[in-house]
Motif scaffolding. Structure first.
Motif, PDB file in Angstrom:
ATOM      1  N   PRO A 111       0.836  -1.209   0.000  1.00 41.68           N
ATOM      2  CA  PRO A 111       0.000   0.000   0.000  1.00 41.68           C
ATOM      3  C   PRO A 111       0.870   1.259   0.000  1.00 41.68           C
ATOM      4  CG  PRO A 111      -0.816  -1.607   1.587  1.00 41.68           C
ATOM      5  CD  PRO A 111       0.535  -2.102   1.115  1.00 41.68           C
ATOM      6  N   PRO A 112       0.446   2.364  -0.665  1.00 40.40           N
ATOM      7  CA  PRO A 112      -0.869   2.564  -1.260  1.00 40.40           C
ATOM      8  C   PRO A 112      -0.972   2.124  -2.716  1.00 40.40           C
ATOM      9  CG  PRO A 112       0.344   4.608  -1.329  1.00 40.40           C
ATOM     10  CD  PRO A 112       1.246   3.620  -0.643  1.00 40.40           C
ATOM     11  N   VAL A 113       0.074   1.543  -3.276  1.00 34.93           N
ATOM     12  CA  VAL A 113       0.066   1.149  -4.689  1.00 34.93           C
ATOM     13  C   VAL A 113      -0.562  -0.226  -4.873  1.00 34.93           C
ATOM     14  CG1 VAL A 113       1.514   0.757  -6.718  1.00 34.93           C
ATOM     15  CG2 VAL A 113       2.098   2.574  -5.100  1.00 34.93           C
ATOM     16  N   GLY A 114      -0.359  -1.133  -3.911  1.00 35.88           N
ATOM     17  CA  GLY A 114      -0.902  -2.484  -3.987  1.00 35.88           C
ATOM     18  C   GLY A 114      -1.396  -2.943  -2.631  1.00 35.88           C
ATOM     19  N   VAL A 115      -1.469  -4.281  -2.441  1.00 37.75           N
ATOM     20  CA  VAL A 115      -2.063  -4.811  -1.212  1.00 37.75           C
ATOM     21  C   VAL A 115      -1.121  -5.721  -0.434  1.00 37.75           C
ATOM     22  CG1 VAL A 115      -4.393  -4.687  -2.181  1.00 37.75           C
ATOM     23  CG2 VAL A 115      -3.080  -6.803  -2.414  1.00 37.75           C
ATOM     24  N   VAL A 116       0.100  -5.937  -0.907  1.00 39.07           N
ATOM     25  CA  VAL A 116       1.009  -6.901  -0.286  1.00 39.07           C
ATOM     26  C   VAL A 116       1.548  -6.385   1.048  1.00 39.07           C
ATOM     27  CG1 VAL A 116       3.272  -8.003  -0.500  1.00 39.07           C
ATOM     28  CG2 VAL A 116       1.676  -8.047  -2.419  1.00 39.07           C
ATOM     29  N   GLU A 117       1.403  -7.221   2.087  1.00 38.72           N
ATOM     30  CA  GLU A 117       1.916  -6.862   3.408  1.00 38.72           C
ATOM     31  C   GLU A 117       2.969  -7.838   3.920  1.00 38.72           C
ATOM     32  OE1 GLU A 117      -1.430  -6.338   5.984  1.00 38.72           O
ATOM     33  OE2 GLU A 117      -1.992  -4.421   5.058  1.00 38.72           O
ATOM     34  N   ASP A 118       3.003  -9.064   3.368  1.00 40.53           N
ATOM     35  CA  ASP A 118       4.016 -10.026   3.792  1.00 40.53           C
ATOM     36  C   ASP A 118       4.277 -11.026   2.668  1.00 40.53           C
ATOM     37  OD1 ASP A 118       1.878 -11.881   3.872  1.00 40.53           O
ATOM     38  OD2 ASP A 118       1.565 -11.540   6.014  1.00 40.53           O
ATOM     39  N   ILE A 119       5.223 -11.902   2.881  1.00 47.33           N
ATOM     40  CA  ILE A 119       5.610 -12.858   1.841  1.00 47.33           C
ATOM     41  C   ILE A 119       4.492 -13.849   1.549  1.00 47.33           C
ATOM     42  CG2 ILE A 119       7.203 -14.774   1.337  1.00 47.33           C
ATOM     43  CD1 ILE A 119       9.426 -13.088   2.610  1.00 47.33           C
ATOM     44  N   ASP A 120       3.702 -14.200   2.556  1.00 50.01           N
ATOM     45  CA  ASP A 120       2.565 -15.080   2.305  1.00 50.01           C
ATOM     46  C   ASP A 120       1.594 -14.464   1.299  1.00 50.01           C
ATOM     47  OD1 ASP A 120       3.452 -17.110   3.929  1.00 50.01           O
ATOM     48  OD2 ASP A 120       2.223 -16.558   5.662  1.00 50.01           O
ATOM     49  N   ASP A 121       1.416 -13.134   1.373  1.00 50.42           N
ATOM     50  CA  ASP A 121       0.562 -12.457   0.385  1.00 50.42           C
ATOM     51  C   ASP A 121       1.123 -12.640  -1.024  1.00 50.42           C
ATOM     52  OD1 ASP A 121      -1.191 -11.519   2.294  1.00 50.42           O
ATOM     53  OD2 ASP A 121      -0.259  -9.528   2.438  1.00 50.42           O
ATOM     54  N   ILE A 122       2.432 -12.520  -1.164  1.00 53.02           N
ATOM     55  CA  ILE A 122       3.067 -12.686  -2.473  1.00 53.02           C
ATOM     56  C   ILE A 122       2.819 -14.091  -3.008  1.00 53.02           C
ATOM     57  CG2 ILE A 122       5.294 -12.828  -3.663  1.00 53.02           C
ATOM     58  CD1 ILE A 122       6.277 -10.566  -1.839  1.00 53.02           C
ATOM     59  N   VAL A 123       3.049 -15.094  -2.172  1.00 52.36           N
ATOM     60  CA  VAL A 123       2.848 -16.481  -2.585  1.00 52.36           C
ATOM     61  C   VAL A 123       1.387 -16.725  -2.962  1.00 52.36           C
ATOM     62  CG1 VAL A 123       2.920 -18.884  -1.820  1.00 52.36           C
ATOM     63  CG2 VAL A 123       4.789 -17.326  -1.226  1.00 52.36           C
ATOM     64  N   SER A 124       0.467 -16.211  -2.161  1.00 49.17           N
ATOM     65  CA  SER A 124      -0.964 -16.407  -2.423  1.00 49.17           C
ATOM     66  C   SER A 124      -1.395 -15.762  -3.736  1.00 49.17           C
ATOM     67  CB  SER A 124      -1.778 -15.822  -1.260  1.00 49.17           C
ATOM     68  OG  SER A 124      -3.161 -15.909  -1.511  1.00 49.17           O
ATOM     69  N   ILE A 125      -0.944 -14.527  -3.974  1.00 46.14           N
ATOM     70  CA  ILE A 125      -1.329 -13.817  -5.207  1.00 46.14           C
ATOM     71  C   ILE A 125      -0.778 -14.547  -6.433  1.00 46.14           C
ATOM     72  CG2 ILE A 125      -0.995 -11.682  -6.510  1.00 46.14           C
ATOM     73  CD1 ILE A 125      -1.056 -10.218  -3.775  1.00 46.14           C
ATOM     74  N   LEU A 126       0.470 -14.999  -6.363  1.00 43.63           N
ATOM     75  CA  LEU A 126       1.060 -15.723  -7.488  1.00 43.63           C
ATOM     76  C   LEU A 126       0.328 -17.035  -7.745  1.00 43.63           C
ATOM     77  CD1 LEU A 126       4.842 -15.160  -6.713  1.00 43.63           C
ATOM     78  CD2 LEU A 126       3.576 -14.158  -8.627  1.00 43.63           C
ATOM     79  N   SER A 127       0.049 -17.777  -6.693  1.00 40.83           N
ATOM     80  CA  SER A 127      -0.644 -19.059  -6.837  1.00 40.83           C
ATOM     81  C   SER A 127      -2.013 -18.863  -7.477  1.00 40.83           C
ATOM     82  CB  SER A 127      -0.795 -19.743  -5.477  1.00 40.83           C
ATOM     83  OG  SER A 127       0.453 -20.003  -4.893  1.00 40.83           O
ATOM     84  N   LYS A 128      -2.717 -17.818  -7.030  1.00 43.87           N
ATOM     85  CA  LYS A 128      -4.044 -17.555  -7.578  1.00 43.87           C
ATOM     86  C   LYS A 128      -3.964 -17.163  -9.047  1.00 43.87           C
ATOM     87  CE  LYS A 128      -8.268 -14.922  -6.675  1.00 43.87           C
ATOM     88  NZ  LYS A 128      -8.916 -13.910  -5.776  1.00 43.87           N
ATOM     89  N   ARG A 129      -2.962 -16.382  -9.401  1.00 42.47           N
ATOM     90  CA  ARG A 129      -2.802 -15.975 -10.803  1.00 42.47           C
ATOM     91  C   ARG A 129      -2.563 -17.197 -11.680  1.00 42.47           C
ATOM     92  NH1 ARG A 129      -1.533 -10.907 -13.106  1.00 42.47           N
ATOM     93  NH2 ARG A 129      -1.105 -11.142 -15.318  1.00 42.47           N
ATOM     94  N   VAL A 141       6.167 -16.711 -15.207  1.00 43.05           N
ATOM     95  CA  VAL A 141       5.238 -15.883 -14.440  1.00 43.05           C
ATOM     96  C   VAL A 141       6.029 -14.699 -13.892  1.00 43.05           C
ATOM     97  CG1 VAL A 141       3.680 -15.767 -12.467  1.00 43.05           C
ATOM     98  CG2 VAL A 141       3.842 -17.889 -13.805  1.00 43.05           C
ATOM     99  N   TYR A 142       5.567 -13.481 -14.223  1.00 43.92           N
ATOM    100  CA  TYR A 142       6.298 -12.267 -13.828  1.00 43.92           C
ATOM    101  C   TYR A 142       5.449 -11.398 -12.910  1.00 43.92           C
ATOM    102  CZ  TYR A 142       9.932 -13.217 -17.244  1.00 43.92           C
ATOM    103  OH  TYR A 142      10.977 -13.785 -17.930  1.00 43.92           O
ATOM    104  N   GLY A 143       6.083 -10.910 -11.871  1.00 40.79           N
ATOM    105  CA  GLY A 143       5.449  -9.954 -10.979  1.00 40.79           C
ATOM    106  C   GLY A 143       6.350  -8.753 -10.789  1.00 40.79           C
ATOM    107  N   TYR A 144       5.806  -7.695 -10.226  1.00 39.64           N
ATOM    108  CA  TYR A 144       6.605  -6.475 -10.030  1.00 39.64           C
ATOM    109  C   TYR A 144       6.170  -5.767  -8.749  1.00 39.64           C
ATOM    110  CZ  TYR A 144       2.601  -3.551 -11.293  1.00 39.64           C
ATOM    111  OH  TYR A 144       1.377  -2.922 -11.299  1.00 39.64           O
ATOM    112  N   GLY A 145       7.075  -4.955  -8.232  1.00 35.94           N
ATOM    113  CA  GLY A 145       6.724  -4.009  -7.186  1.00 35.94           C
ATOM    114  C   GLY A 145       6.914  -4.465  -5.756  1.00 35.94           C
ATOM    115  N   TYR A 146       7.398  -5.705  -5.527  1.00 38.40           N
ATOM    116  CA  TYR A 146       7.571  -6.105  -4.126  1.00 38.40           C
ATOM    117  C   TYR A 146       8.648  -5.222  -3.480  1.00 38.40           C
ATOM    118  CZ  TYR A 146      12.121  -8.476  -4.498  1.00 38.40           C
ATOM    119  OH  TYR A 146      13.460  -8.749  -4.652  1.00 38.40           O
TER     120      TYR A 146
END
Length: 574
Positions: A111-129, A141-146
């Motif tokens: 926040p305020p650009v995204g919703v990631v607060e911890d590494i579990d959030d990163i893993v969950s978002i990637l898995s869902k994608r 699979v590419y992500g950005y902004g962590y």
């Protein structure tokens, strides 16, 4: 007598030429009327009530009575009321292709650009994608902004974390700075990086504790193989479509000149093709990445000050170091707190040798090629200044080269005086105090952190300067950039370097006329001045009169580029 008559005639003609156009000799396409017109023109009258536009040009600026003489039946009248009219904003430094590319990637920002607060959030978002898009095993699979400075663990996700999301898909996450990446085991295997792989020049492959095995975190040039892999997913057709989307995104923030701040020749070719097929609605200035080019190649670069279809090559971008938030900015004195495992004397490192840079900058200045040089740490800024000083050694008069120090974050007082002496131009990364100010206090200590992006001192010394967002590192939100530059509040509410806060007018100048000067375009852009290009933005409030704490909340209502409305908040597009 004949001489006297001729002089009188010339004088009469001069009066006619300078006075009659103020009465608006041609019909206007648009006339703006209001009490909140900020021209940024030092020669403009104190009170401007109206502005007229015909075609792509501003044709009159002044009183409502005089400007309305250009009204025709077809003229659009914009009654501003409480709204404000400003020159279109100019992106002093950003990466348009990065903004375009990231539109298709997984957003892992905090926040305020995204919703990631911890590494579990990163893993969950990637898995869902992977699951929802049914991504085939083996596809990247590419992500950005962590941002390791903001997630709860205060560390980079490593290969083990990302293997939890998938062991069948190569995963690459670009750090918010763009200077580091986190990858999983499949990605390491795909590009052939193992415990036998040496660190590349100008980069680091981070390793597991007490082991040569890569831990999945890549620094600087070690990121390049993973960026190259990403290019395979970006077909020319997809890139061109994403570029159009990126133009609209920038226009929604009031930006009418966008920078592509470091691109390869192939990418520049795609811009040219896109511009020829359908001219861009805004102006785009690209700088070719110069680190890998020979002096002959640098000397031969065909830059231009003329736009074709809204695109031009503006010069060359050199990269000298990394990022403060990634703790890879090259310093002259050690970090107070470096990256994990760093020695007490850690100062990071340059990504280009001084020898290579000195040769490059001398060639570019000699051939009149404009230069942007990425230099965050004061060690890199020392390199930048020394190279320019050597290139100018022996010249009778310093040329108007306007070489730009991109970011200029850990600039020292003594360096500012040399910047002025040698005609350099700092572009301050003024968004940093909010996004990473609290992190910088840990990395550099209070004194250095308080002087980061020293915009006010730069202005006090009379040095031309600009400020920027460096998108896609942060969104190209100009109003938030102005708010940060004026207030310098960190995420925690701490004021980082109170004496380096800009006035609202100084901040506006830095993204309009100051930025036009950086581009050598101050004669055609950057202010609401008769004869200049009709790049304009309408805001819902006047940034000079609102409480400074509210500047970030000001909305862009409409953006005009070359006299044409290209974005309206009412519709989201034109």
């Amino acid at each position: 007598m004949r001489t006297i008559l001729t002089a009188s005639l010339i004088a009469s003609l001069f009066v006619f030429i300078t006075i009659v156009p103020s009465a608006v000799a041609e019909d206007a396409d648009i006339i703006f009327i209001g009490d909140n017109i900020i021209t940024v023109d030092p020669e403009a009258p104190r009170k401007v009530e109206a502005v007229a536009v015909a075609g792509n040009e501003i044709i009159a600026v002044g009183s409502k009575r005089k400007v309305m003489r250009g009204k025709a039946n077809r003229t659009r009248i914009v009654e501003l009321g409480d709204h404000a009219l400003l020159p279109g904003f100019i992106d002093a430094h950003g990466h348009m292709s990065g903004v375009a590319t990231f539109l298709s990637l997984v957003n892992l920002s905090s926040p305020p650009v995204g919703v990631v607060e911890d590494i579990d959030d990163i893993v969950s978002i990637l898995s869902k994608r992977i699951e929802t898009e049914k991504i085939t095993p083996g596809e990247w699979v590419y992500g950005y902004g962590y941002d390791d400075s903001l997630i709860a663990e205060n560390r980079h996700p490593n290969r083990d974390d990302l293997d939890r999301a998938s062991t069948e898909h190569p995963i690459v996450l670009m750090h918010v700075s763009g200077h580091l990446a986190a990858v999983n085991s499949a990605a390491l295997n795909q590009v052939g990086i193992s415990n036998l792989s040496p660190d590349p020049p100008g980069g680091v492959i981070r390793r597991r504790d007490d082991s040569p095995e890569p831990n999945g975190v890549m620094e600087e040039t070690a990121v390049y193989p993973f960026r190259a892999a990403m290019q395979t997913m970006l077909t020319p057709a997809l890139v061109k479509r994403l570029l159009r989307e990126a133009v609209l995104l920038h226009a929604s923030y009031g930006i009418t000149t966008i920078q592509e701040g470091g691109t390869q020749a192939m990418q520049a070719g795609l811009y040219r093709q896109a511009a020829e097929e359908d001219p861009f609605d805004v102006d785009i200035v690209a700088y070719l990445f110069g680190n890998a080019l020979s002096t002959d190649e640098l000397a031969a670069i065909e830059h231009s000050d003329e736009y074709r279809g809204g695109f031009r090559i503006g010069g060359v971008k050199m990269m000298l170091d990394g990022s403060p938030q990634g703790r890879t900015a090259y310093l002259s004195k050690p970090y107070d707190e470096g990256p994990p495992g760093a020695r007490p004397d850690y100062v990071a490192y340059p990504v280009l040798s001084a020898e290579k840079y000195n040769s490059a900058i001398a060639t570019l200045i000699e051939h009149g090629v404009p230069v942007l040089a990425h230099a965050n740490g004061d060690g890199a800024i020392d390199m930048m200044i020394a190279g320019v000083e050597a290139a100018l050694d022996g010249v009778d008069k310093i040329p108007d080269h306007r070489s730009v120090i991109i970011h200029a974050q850990l600039m020292r007082e003594d360096q500012l005086h040399k910047v002025k002496q040698f005609g350099l131009l700092p572009s301050c990364y003024a968004a940093h105090p909010f996004f990473w100010g609290d992190w910088h206090r840990k990395s550099f200590g209070e004194a250095r952190a308080a002087f980061i992006s020293p915009s006010a001192r730069t202005a006090e010394l009379g040095i031309p300067f600009t400020i920027h967002n460096d998108s896609p590192v942060v969104p190209p939100d100009i109003m938030r950039l102005l708010w940060i530059a004026v207030n310098r509040e960190t995420r925690s509410g701490f004021v980082l370097g109170e004496d380096q806060r800009l006035t609202p007018m100084q901040a506006i100048h830095a993204v309009t006329l100051g930025a036009a000067y950086q581009y050598f375009e101050e004669d055609i852009k950057g202010s609401i001045t008769r004869g200049k290009q009709a790049d304009l933005v309408v805001l819902d409030r006047n940034p000079l009169t609102v409480d400074p704490s509210e500047i970030k909340d000001i909305k862009v209502l409409e953006t005009f580029a070359r006299g044409r409305s290209i974005y309206s908040r009412n519709t989201g597009e034109q």
